[in-house]
Write a protein that holds these residues in place. Sequence first.
Motif, PDB file in Angstrom:
ATOM      1  N   MET A  88       4.449 125.785  35.596  1.00  0.00           N
ATOM      2  CA  MET A  88       5.421 126.225  36.584  1.00  0.00           C
ATOM      3  C   MET A  88       6.379 125.084  36.868  1.00  0.00           C
ATOM      4  O   MET A  88       6.007 123.933  36.777  1.00  0.00           O
ATOM      5  CB  MET A  88       4.712 126.629  37.868  1.00  0.00           C
ATOM      6  CG  MET A  88       3.825 127.809  37.720  1.00  0.00           C
ATOM      7  SD  MET A  88       3.160 128.234  39.348  1.00  0.00           S
ATOM      8  CE  MET A  88       2.241 129.654  38.867  1.00  0.00           C
ATOM      9  N   THR A  89       7.563 125.414  37.249  1.00  0.00           N
ATOM     10  CA  THR A  89       8.526 124.377  37.572  1.00  0.00           C
ATOM     11  C   THR A  89       8.820 124.392  39.052  1.00  0.00           C
ATOM     12  O   THR A  89       8.532 125.364  39.743  1.00  0.00           O
ATOM     13  CB  THR A  89       9.848 124.568  36.788  1.00  0.00           C
ATOM     14  OG1 THR A  89      10.430 125.803  37.190  1.00  0.00           O
ATOM     15  CG2 THR A  89       9.603 124.557  35.297  1.00  0.00           C
ATOM     16  N   ALA A  90       9.394 123.290  39.529  1.00  0.00           N
ATOM     17  CA  ALA A  90       9.724 123.192  40.942  1.00  0.00           C
ATOM     18  C   ALA A  90      10.759 124.235  41.333  1.00  0.00           C
ATOM     19  O   ALA A  90      10.766 124.736  42.441  1.00  0.00           O
ATOM     20  CB  ALA A  90      10.222 121.786  41.276  1.00  0.00           C
ATOM     21  N   GLU A  91      11.641 124.542  40.429  1.00  0.00           N
ATOM     22  CA  GLU A  91      12.690 125.525  40.702  1.00  0.00           C
ATOM     23  C   GLU A  91      12.296 126.873  40.122  1.00  0.00           C
ATOM     24  O   GLU A  91      12.809 127.292  39.099  1.00  0.00           O
ATOM     25  CB  GLU A  91      14.025 125.055  40.106  1.00  0.00           C
ATOM     26  CG  GLU A  91      14.742 124.029  40.934  1.00  0.00           C
ATOM     27  CD  GLU A  91      15.114 124.526  42.316  1.00  0.00           C
ATOM     28  OE1 GLU A  91      15.573 125.677  42.450  1.00  0.00           O
ATOM     29  OE2 GLU A  91      14.949 123.766  43.268  1.00  0.00           O
ATOM     30  N   GLU A 115      -0.128 108.744  34.203  1.00  0.00           N
ATOM     31  CA  GLU A 115       0.926 109.415  34.957  1.00  0.00           C
ATOM     32  C   GLU A 115       0.448 109.875  36.319  1.00  0.00           C
ATOM     33  O   GLU A 115      -0.698 110.211  36.522  1.00  0.00           O
ATOM     34  CB  GLU A 115       1.393 110.634  34.159  1.00  0.00           C
ATOM     35  CG  GLU A 115       2.006 110.259  32.842  1.00  0.00           C
ATOM     36  CD  GLU A 115       2.462 111.498  32.085  1.00  0.00           C
ATOM     37  OE1 GLU A 115       2.535 112.579  32.697  1.00  0.00           O
ATOM     38  OE2 GLU A 115       2.750 111.364  30.914  1.00  0.00           O
ATOM     39  N   ARG A 116       1.384 109.902  37.267  1.00  0.00           N
ATOM     40  CA  ARG A 116       1.124 110.454  38.584  1.00  0.00           C
ATOM     41  C   ARG A 116       1.518 111.926  38.563  1.00  0.00           C
ATOM     42  O   ARG A 116       2.322 112.340  37.750  1.00  0.00           O
ATOM     43  CB  ARG A 116       1.965 109.729  39.632  1.00  0.00           C
ATOM     44  CG  ARG A 116       1.375 108.416  40.040  1.00  0.00           C
ATOM     45  CD  ARG A 116       2.168 107.841  41.176  1.00  0.00           C
ATOM     46  NE  ARG A 116       3.587 107.796  40.908  1.00  0.00           N
ATOM     47  CZ  ARG A 116       4.179 106.878  40.163  1.00  0.00           C
ATOM     48  NH1 ARG A 116       3.493 105.930  39.604  1.00  0.00           N
ATOM     49  NH2 ARG A 116       5.467 106.898  39.977  1.00  0.00           N
ATOM     50  N   PRO A 117       0.977 112.708  39.483  1.00  0.00           N
ATOM     51  CA  PRO A 117       1.354 114.117  39.541  1.00  0.00           C
ATOM     52  C   PRO A 117       2.854 114.274  39.727  1.00  0.00           C
ATOM     53  O   PRO A 117       3.470 113.562  40.505  1.00  0.00           O
ATOM     54  CB  PRO A 117       0.612 114.636  40.779  1.00  0.00           C
ATOM     55  CG  PRO A 117      -0.461 113.651  41.046  1.00  0.00           C
ATOM     56  CD  PRO A 117       0.013 112.342  40.477  1.00  0.00           C
ATOM     57  N   GLY A 118       3.438 115.203  38.999  1.00  0.00           N
ATOM     58  CA  GLY A 118       4.851 115.493  39.151  1.00  0.00           C
ATOM     59  C   GLY A 118       5.755 114.534  38.416  1.00  0.00           C
ATOM     60  O   GLY A 118       6.964 114.633  38.503  1.00  0.00           O
ATOM     61  N   GLN A 119       5.198 113.598  37.668  1.00  0.00           N
ATOM     62  CA  GLN A 119       6.024 112.585  37.015  1.00  0.00           C
ATOM     63  C   GLN A 119       6.773 113.152  35.819  1.00  0.00           C
ATOM     64  O   GLN A 119       7.876 112.728  35.534  1.00  0.00           O
ATOM     65  CB  GLN A 119       5.143 111.421  36.575  1.00  0.00           C
ATOM     66  CG  GLN A 119       5.923 110.254  36.012  1.00  0.00           C
ATOM     67  CD  GLN A 119       5.013 109.081  35.724  1.00  0.00           C
ATOM     68  OE1 GLN A 119       3.846 109.075  36.099  1.00  0.00           O
ATOM     69  NE2 GLN A 119       5.534 108.099  35.056  1.00  0.00           N
ATOM     70  N   ASP A 120       6.184 114.099  35.096  1.00  0.00           N
ATOM     71  CA  ASP A 120       6.805 114.580  33.872  1.00  0.00           C
ATOM     72  C   ASP A 120       7.689 115.788  34.116  1.00  0.00           C
ATOM     73  O   ASP A 120       7.246 116.819  34.534  1.00  0.00           O
ATOM     74  CB  ASP A 120       5.753 114.864  32.808  1.00  0.00           C
ATOM     75  CG  ASP A 120       4.786 115.944  33.237  1.00  0.00           C
ATOM     76  OD1 ASP A 120       4.594 116.120  34.465  1.00  0.00           O
ATOM     77  OD2 ASP A 120       4.243 116.615  32.351  1.00  0.00           O
ATOM     78  N   ASP A 174       9.555 117.213  36.265  1.00  0.00           N
ATOM     79  CA  ASP A 174       9.550 118.048  37.468  1.00  0.00           C
ATOM     80  C   ASP A 174       8.658 119.278  37.364  1.00  0.00           C
ATOM     81  O   ASP A 174       8.939 120.304  37.956  1.00  0.00           O
ATOM     82  CB  ASP A 174      10.983 118.461  37.845  1.00  0.00           C
ATOM     83  CG  ASP A 174      11.808 117.295  38.329  1.00  0.00           C
ATOM     84  OD1 ASP A 174      11.202 116.302  38.770  1.00  0.00           O
ATOM     85  OD2 ASP A 174      13.038 117.367  38.263  1.00  0.00           O
ATOM     86  N   ARG A 175       7.579 119.196  36.615  1.00  0.00           N
ATOM     87  CA  ARG A 175       6.645 120.315  36.521  1.00  0.00           C
ATOM     88  C   ARG A 175       5.687 120.284  37.703  1.00  0.00           C
ATOM     89  O   ARG A 175       5.232 119.237  38.113  1.00  0.00           O
ATOM     90  CB  ARG A 175       5.887 120.264  35.204  1.00  0.00           C
ATOM     91  CG  ARG A 175       6.812 120.531  34.030  1.00  0.00           C
ATOM     92  CD  ARG A 175       6.072 120.722  32.762  1.00  0.00           C
ATOM     93  NE  ARG A 175       5.138 121.827  32.777  1.00  0.00           N
ATOM     94  CZ  ARG A 175       5.460 123.116  32.634  1.00  0.00           C
ATOM     95  NH1 ARG A 175       6.714 123.451  32.491  1.00  0.00           N
ATOM     96  NH2 ARG A 175       4.539 124.047  32.638  1.00  0.00           N
ATOM     97  N   VAL A 176       5.417 121.466  38.207  1.00  0.00           N
ATOM     98  CA  VAL A 176       4.503 121.592  39.332  1.00  0.00           C
ATOM     99  C   VAL A 176       3.282 122.362  38.836  1.00  0.00           C
ATOM    100  O   VAL A 176       3.403 123.462  38.324  1.00  0.00           O
ATOM    101  CB  VAL A 176       5.170 122.346  40.505  1.00  0.00           C
ATOM    102  CG1 VAL A 176       4.183 122.529  41.635  1.00  0.00           C
ATOM    103  CG2 VAL A 176       6.393 121.595  40.972  1.00  0.00           C
ATOM    104  N   ASP A 177       2.120 121.758  38.976  1.00  0.00           N
ATOM    105  CA  ASP A 177       0.881 122.428  38.607  1.00  0.00           C
ATOM    106  C   ASP A 177      -0.049 122.421  39.816  1.00  0.00           C
ATOM    107  O   ASP A 177       0.338 121.995  40.905  1.00  0.00           O
ATOM    108  CB  ASP A 177       0.244 121.773  37.377  1.00  0.00           C
ATOM    109  CG  ASP A 177      -0.055 120.293  37.580  1.00  0.00           C
ATOM    110  OD1 ASP A 177       0.025 119.797  38.721  1.00  0.00           O
ATOM    111  OD2 ASP A 177      -0.367 119.626  36.583  1.00  0.00           O
TER     112      ASP A 177
END
Length: 136
Positions: free
Chosen positions: A1-4, A53-58, A60-63
């Motif tokens: 899923m993406t942020a947008e 990696e930290r969450p959200g680093q790649d 702008d994907r939201v999981d």
Amino acid sequence: MTAETERSGDESADVHEARLAIDAYMRRTSARTQQEGAAGPLADQGAEAGGGERPGQDDDRVDDRVAECVAREAWDAVQDATPPPPDPEAGPSEKTTQSPERAELHRRAVAIARGLQALGYHLDETLLPGPDMAAG
């Protein structure tokens, strides 16, 4: 899923609150990543040594992991605004009312958790609102 993700005009207030929290989280983490990237190669080595990696680093994907971070931040804000419990040795204390700030932070945390669930994210049960839950 993406942020947008696609937004419908009839989304609930909880979903709207969750989207605002996700957007704010993504802006903070992307700004932090950019600042660390500007620090040079030592910052990159520190990220690798710290577990990657930290969450959200790649891109702008939201999981679910990012959604949990967003919900956890909201509940942490409630905890930060909660006064410490009264000292039992001090004797009986008067029942104090919840501060308006804490009440609003709690309302927002509940809305974010419910909104994230409505968007289809899986949250750890400790982040779900409820009388017996750690967060609620």
